[in-house]
Design a protein around this motif. Structure first.
Motif: not given
Length: 279
Positions: A231-239
């Protein structure tokens, strides 16, 4: 003929590259019997038996069962030997084809591992806290499958069916199995909806249904750790995409670059999340 013209089981075994135990077993099942026996029960073999033993060895190497070899030897004739050679020549051709395919797969797997290693190293050297970058990915062919349930057992069963489906037509991917995540699902906060997955091929796979992942620029994030924490990876990618004002496709591809094949600990696994940039 005198005893001195024969070889003991040990000497004959050494000459033909086998063991006494193998000779004794062949004798017991009636496949290859000694030319004579001494009064003490010892087995003795003649030099002219070497060719017959070589034929047995050749047929064994080609995978013929011992019972079939024995039946042939009991009924052998020039005509039957010719038919046998034609049959075994076909077996050899098929084995050579499988070996060539295996050699090709090994070469492709080596290239993938080298590329994955370099790609991951570059990403983490650039920014270990946010290993993200834009890469041009080539056109590739995906053979897909879907599971109605995200349960691990159900998904693994469907993955097994995918490998079997590809394998029955001689398609063997040198890549790890990948998963598709959909934007609409990710935006609900569900980052573990692993129900759509695929195998990648660099060439059109034979006789199977496939889709195309087009060539182009992809935003790639390299996540290190077990899949449960992605999940943390996706949030950083979207950011990152928001910061760079990138318009992204609705399909996100997850692929292991480092997995159980090359690392013992899940903490060392590296997953690449790739999504096509629409701009």
């Amino acid at each position: 003929m005198g005893k001195q013209e024969y070889l003991s089981a040990g000497r004959f075994a050494a000459l033909v590259g086998t063991t006494k135990e193998t000779l004794f077993h062949y004798d017991e099942i009636g496949l290859f019997v000694p030319k004579r026996r001494g009064t003490n029960g010892y087995r003795y073999y003649a030099m002219d038996q070497m060719e017959t033993f070589d034929v047995i060895g050749m047929l064994r190497e080609l995978g013929m069962p011992l019972a079939e070899i024995r039946n042939y030897l009991e009924q052998r004739s020039p005509e039957k030997f010719g038919v046998l050679l034609e049959q075994e020549e076909k077996v050899v051709r098929e084995k050579m084809q499988r070996l060539r395919e295996m050699q090709r797969w090994i070469g492709e797997k080596k290239r993938f591992l080298a590329q994955a290693s370099a790609e991951c190293r570059e990403a983490f050297e650039k920014d270990p806290f946010c290993p993200v970058g834009i890469h041009t990915l080539p056109l590739q062919y995906l053979v897909t499958n879907h599971s109605e349930s995200a349960d691990n057992l159900a998904v693994n069963q469907k993955i097994g069916e995918l490998y079997a489906y590809c394998g029955q037509y001689g398609n063997r991917s040198s890549y790890n199995v990948g998963f598709v995540q959909k934007r609409e699902t990710l935006e609900t906060g569900n980052f573990l909806d692993y129900r759509d997955f695929y195998l990648i091929f660099d060439r059109v796979p034979a006789k199977v249904r496939y889709t195309v992942r087009p060539e182009g620029e992809y935003l790639c994030y390299y996540y290190k750790g077990p899949w449960q924490g992605i999940e943390a990876a996706y949030r950083k990618l979207f950011w990152y995409a928001t910061e760079q004002r990138l318009l992204l496709d609705d399909r996100f591809y997850e692929e292991y670059m480092v997995d159980a094949l090359t690392s013992k600990k899940m903490e060392q696994y590296i997953t690449r999340i790739a999504v096509k940039i629409l701009r």
